[in-house]
Design an enzyme around this catalytic site. Structure first.
Site, PDB file in Angstrom:
ATOM      1  N   ARG A  87       0.821  -1.217   0.000  1.00  0.00           N
ATOM      2  CA  ARG A  87       0.000   0.000   0.000  1.00  0.00           C
ATOM      3  C   ARG A  87       0.852   1.263   0.000  1.00  0.00           C
ATOM      4  O   ARG A  87       1.729   1.437   0.857  1.00  0.00           O
ATOM      5  CB  ARG A  87      -0.904  -0.026   1.238  1.00  0.00           C
ATOM      6  CG  ARG A  87      -1.995   1.035   1.254  1.00  0.00           C
ATOM      7  CD  ARG A  87      -3.175   0.700   0.376  1.00  0.00           C
ATOM      8  NE  ARG A  87      -4.004  -0.362   0.908  1.00  0.00           N
ATOM      9  CZ  ARG A  87      -4.534  -1.322   0.164  1.00  0.00           C
ATOM     10  NH1 ARG A  87      -4.322  -1.370  -1.142  1.00  0.00           N
ATOM     11  NH2 ARG A  87      -5.300  -2.247   0.697  1.00  0.00           N
ATOM     12  N   HIS A 146     -10.263   3.215  -0.725  1.00  0.00           N
ATOM     13  CA  HIS A 146     -10.362   3.577   0.696  1.00  0.00           C
ATOM     14  C   HIS A 146     -10.774   5.034   0.845  1.00  0.00           C
ATOM     15  O   HIS A 146     -10.204   5.909   0.212  1.00  0.00           O
ATOM     16  CB  HIS A 146      -9.014   3.372   1.408  1.00  0.00           C
ATOM     17  CG  HIS A 146      -8.545   1.952   1.382  1.00  0.00           C
ATOM     18  ND1 HIS A 146      -7.979   1.379   0.265  1.00  0.00           N
ATOM     19  CD2 HIS A 146      -8.578   0.988   2.340  1.00  0.00           C
ATOM     20  CE1 HIS A 146      -7.677   0.106   0.536  1.00  0.00           C
ATOM     21  NE2 HIS A 146      -8.028  -0.140   1.789  1.00  0.00           N
ATOM     22  N   LYS A 173     -13.164  -4.377  -3.331  1.00  0.00           N
ATOM     23  CA  LYS A 173     -12.992  -4.006  -1.915  1.00  0.00           C
ATOM     24  C   LYS A 173     -13.204  -2.507  -1.757  1.00  0.00           C
ATOM     25  O   LYS A 173     -12.529  -1.706  -2.396  1.00  0.00           O
ATOM     26  CB  LYS A 173     -11.597  -4.388  -1.404  1.00  0.00           C
ATOM     27  CG  LYS A 173     -11.408  -3.973   0.062  1.00  0.00           C
ATOM     28  CD  LYS A 173      -9.977  -4.120   0.563  1.00  0.00           C
ATOM     29  CE  LYS A 173      -9.864  -3.521   1.956  1.00  0.00           C
ATOM     30  NZ  LYS A 173      -8.473  -3.434   2.437  1.00  0.00           N
ATOM     31  N   THR A 313     -27.965   1.389  27.371  1.00  0.00           N
ATOM     32  CA  THR A 313     -27.219   1.882  28.526  1.00  0.00           C
ATOM     33  C   THR A 313     -27.005   3.383  28.378  1.00  0.00           C
ATOM     34  O   THR A 313     -27.536   4.014  27.457  1.00  0.00           O
ATOM     35  CB  THR A 313     -25.904   1.080  28.704  1.00  0.00           C
ATOM     36  OG1 THR A 313     -25.322   1.453  29.944  1.00  0.00           O
ATOM     37  CG2 THR A 313     -24.912   1.320  27.580  1.00  0.00           C
ATOM     38  N   LYS A 317     -31.062   5.673  27.957  1.00  0.00           N
ATOM     39  CA  LYS A 317     -32.214   5.011  28.602  1.00  0.00           C
ATOM     40  C   LYS A 317     -33.467   5.879  28.603  1.00  0.00           C
ATOM     41  O   LYS A 317     -34.573   5.358  28.466  1.00  0.00           O
ATOM     42  CB  LYS A 317     -31.854   4.611  30.042  1.00  0.00           C
ATOM     43  CG  LYS A 317     -30.835   3.492  30.116  1.00  0.00           C
ATOM     44  CD  LYS A 317     -30.587   3.072  31.557  1.00  0.00           C
ATOM     45  CE  LYS A 317     -29.475   2.032  31.628  1.00  0.00           C
ATOM     46  NZ  LYS A 317     -29.310   1.484  32.980  1.00  0.00           N
ATOM     47  N   ASN A 338     -34.275   0.040  29.512  1.00  0.00           N
ATOM     48  CA  ASN A 338     -32.946  -0.528  29.263  1.00  0.00           C
ATOM     49  C   ASN A 338     -33.009  -1.762  28.368  1.00  0.00           C
ATOM     50  O   ASN A 338     -31.987  -2.358  28.056  1.00  0.00           O
ATOM     51  CB  ASN A 338     -32.242  -0.874  30.585  1.00  0.00           C
ATOM     52  CG  ASN A 338     -32.716  -2.191  31.160  1.00  0.00           C
ATOM     53  OD1 ASN A 338     -33.905  -2.497  31.124  1.00  0.00           O
ATOM     54  ND2 ASN A 338     -31.804  -2.984  31.694  1.00  0.00           N
ATOM     55  N   ASP A 355     -33.490  -3.344  34.800  1.00  0.00           N
ATOM     56  CA  ASP A 355     -32.508  -2.952  35.827  1.00  0.00           C
ATOM     57  C   ASP A 355     -33.061  -3.217  37.224  1.00  0.00           C
ATOM     58  O   ASP A 355     -32.394  -3.791  38.076  1.00  0.00           O
ATOM     59  CB  ASP A 355     -32.170  -1.458  35.708  1.00  0.00           C
ATOM     60  CG  ASP A 355     -31.138  -1.187  34.622  1.00  0.00           C
ATOM     61  OD1 ASP A 355     -30.370  -2.108  34.287  1.00  0.00           O
ATOM     62  OD2 ASP A 355     -31.101  -0.060  34.112  1.00  0.00           O
ATOM     63  N   GLN A 512     -33.280  -9.904  30.282  1.00  0.00           N
ATOM     64  CA  GLN A 512     -33.115  -9.504  28.876  1.00  0.00           C
ATOM     65  C   GLN A 512     -33.009 -10.736  27.985  1.00  0.00           C
ATOM     66  O   GLN A 512     -33.644 -10.804  26.930  1.00  0.00           O
ATOM     67  CB  GLN A 512     -31.850  -8.649  28.710  1.00  0.00           C
ATOM     68  CG  GLN A 512     -32.013  -7.242  29.232  1.00  0.00           C
ATOM     69  CD  GLN A 512     -30.849  -6.344  28.865  1.00  0.00           C
ATOM     70  OE1 GLN A 512     -29.757  -6.797  28.544  1.00  0.00           O
ATOM     71  NE2 GLN A 512     -31.075  -5.041  28.909  1.00  0.00           N
TER      72      GLN A 512
END
Length: 533
Positions: A87, A146, A173, A313, A317, A338, A355, A512
């Site tokens: 590269r 890229h 790619k 989280t 929430k 949650n 929770d 959960q």
């Protein structure tokens, strides 16, 4: 850039295959040794870990003799496929010399028996047209592009694919950069519709799911590092994590996607916990981290049935409450969600709060374990005085949870006004944190700390002095780094039963898991996993 929604009608993900079998996506390790010896050491590591293909980054070698070294590297790779990349700086690599020397080395790699070579789009046409027929047939050519700034629109990526194909590439790619986690949806849309072998990766932590979920969408190859932190592009996970934490070999078109939505999210233990559990029962799901800035935008983008459930989280929430189609009454009272589950029958998002269930269940179990009086169907919290330190989201969750079990609730907070506000909501009393030092109206009380006092690095802090702990039958601390906080240590020394924050974490995860899968939680496995961390 237009928004792309991975909705049910958007892309046909349920066509063919799936299940828990091995997918065809190759796992590739970049080999970036500065010397030939370091290359050999890293290739041996890659073989031991179990990669399919090594990307030999010739641009990292400080001295390189193509005629001699290429053959040696190919011979050394033995059971692994070889991909040679050389590269240049202008495409994010290390090589600064003459382009013709670089491209001649890649031709030599093909003649020596390389399985793949990677050539940048800018020089691909010239390179491929210069090959004689015999050399051209020896290796597959990956033509790459890229973008280190952003992820273009679906239309722009589509045009780029066409340009790459026109060079005569065997494999396309495209690597882009995630400014937002929703950028990855555009790459998934391109991959799933691609008629040619396609490597589509989105760099940085916000793009991590492009690397983890590529087998679901039919990506040809994904990269993983041999060691944490030594990456050839931003956001690469380790191969060990790809194989062991995310069970990449078992991801297919029908695999359901779950994950944790947060900011930050990188240190969450949930992916390890859930993926181990899924694997143990053969459940066709994968649990991944989503680094999310805008929750509403995220949920609108990943709106297909394949994205079946999320843990929420900090700091999402409260926003989750507004984004769900329906919210469980207790979650509504607490003001925080949650857990989000996509209802299979209509695709609606249902919000819950596990929770408080995790914490309250752990406290009940702690009481039952400490005293045989509490055996039976009624909650051991019924009639107890339950003191909650903190009036934030977690404090609110614990207060409502305790109240629902028949406890009498007292809220303690640094500022009395915040404590009074929450106490009025739940029908309880309020005191300041300072008053808690002399607060002992009765023996056998329960204390629950929901603040971050005592969390690393300030592990010598505690919300309440030791002398004030003797009136409590049980003390719970939501902090779980460290597991044994000063508060818990002093409570135990004072004769109280203790419940750690780890218990709350495991308890909410049980709930959960059952909501996500419809299966009973493998509690023993959850405990073993957490205790090994």
């Amino acid at each position: 850039m237009e928004s792309t929604s991975l909705s049910l009608s958007g892309i046909g993900l349920n066509s063919g295959g799936g299940g828990m079998g091995t997918n065809s996506t190759l796992i590739c390790a970049p080999i970036m040794g500065k010397t030939m010896n370091q290359m050999f050491v890293d290739m041996a590591k890659a073989k031991e870990i179990g990669v399919d293909i090594v990307e030999i980054r010739l641009d990292y070698l400080s001295t390189f003799n193509p005629h001699q070294d290429l053959q040696t590297l190919i011979e050394y790779s033995t059971t692994m496929l070889t991909l040679f990349t050389y590269r240049p700086k202008w495409e994010g690599g290390e090589y600064e010399g003459d382009d013709s020397i670089r491209l001649d080395a890649l031709k030599l790699a093909m003649e020596a028996g390389a399985d793949y070579v990677d050539v940048e789009l800018q020089v691909a046409h010239e390179f491929i047209s210069s090959l004689d027929e015999k050399t051209r047939e020896k290796s597959k050519i990956i033509v790459s592009s890229h973008n280190y700034h952003a992820t273009p629109s679906v239309e722009e990526i589509g045009n780029l694919v066409a340009r790459i194909q026109s060079t005569g590439a065997d494999i396309v790619k495209i690597a882009t950069t995630a400014v937002d986690v929703t950028d990855v949806a555009r790459m998934f849309q391109i991959i799933v519709h691609s008629q040619v072998p396609f490597i589509g990766l989105v760099m940085t932590e916000k793009g991590l799911i492009s690397r983890l979920l590529c087998p679901k969408y039919g990506g040809y190859l994904t990269f993983g590092t041999l060691e944490e932190g030594i990456v050839s592009a931003p956001g690469q996970p380790t191969i060990k994590d790809l194989l062991d934490k995310y069970n990449l070999r078992h991801i297919g078109p029908d695999t359901k996607v779950f994950g944790i939505i947060g900011k930050p999210v990188g240190h969450s233990k949930s992916p390890l916990l859930f993926n181990k559990a899924f694997k143990s029962v053969g459940f066709n799901g994968v649990y991944v981290p989503f680094l999310v800035d805008d929750l509403a935008k995220f949920l609108a983008t990943y709106a297909s049935a394949d994205f079946a459930g999320f843990s929420c989280t900090i700091p999402h929430k409260e926003a989750a409450l507004k984004c769900c189609d329906e919210v469980d009454p207790i979650a509504k009272l607490i003001g925080a969600v949650n857990t989000i589950v996509r209802r299979p029958s209509d695709g609606k998002l249902i919000g819950y709060n596990t929770d408080y269930i995790g914490a309250i269940s752990a406290i009940e179990d702690g009481l039952r374990g400490s005293n045989k009086i509490y055996q039976g169907s009624a909650s051991p919290l019924a009639g107890k005085l339950f003191v909650v330190i903190g009036a934030g989201g977690a404090g609110k969750a614990l207060a409502y949870g305790a109240k629902a079990k028949g406890a009498r609730v007292v809220i303690a907070n640094r500022t009395y006004e915040r404590a009074r506000e929450l106490a009025d909501l739940v029908g309880g009393d309020a005191v300041t944190l300072a008053q808690l030092e002399t607060f002992s109206p009765e023996d056998g009380m329960i204390l629950a700390n929901t603040t971050s006092i005592g969390m690393q690095p300030k592990i010598e802090e505690t919300p309440i002095p030791k002398h004030a702990l003797s009136a409590y039958a049980l003390v719970f601390d939501a902090v779980y780094t460290p597991k044994m906080t000063r508060l818990l240590r002093e409570a135990e020394e004072s004769g109280a039963a203790i419940v750690t924050g780890v218990e709350m974490f495991i308890g909410q995860a049980y709930e959960q898991y059952e909501r996500f899968t419809g299966l009973p939680a493998p509690k023993k496995l959850f405990r073993e996993t957490m205790s090994a961390l």
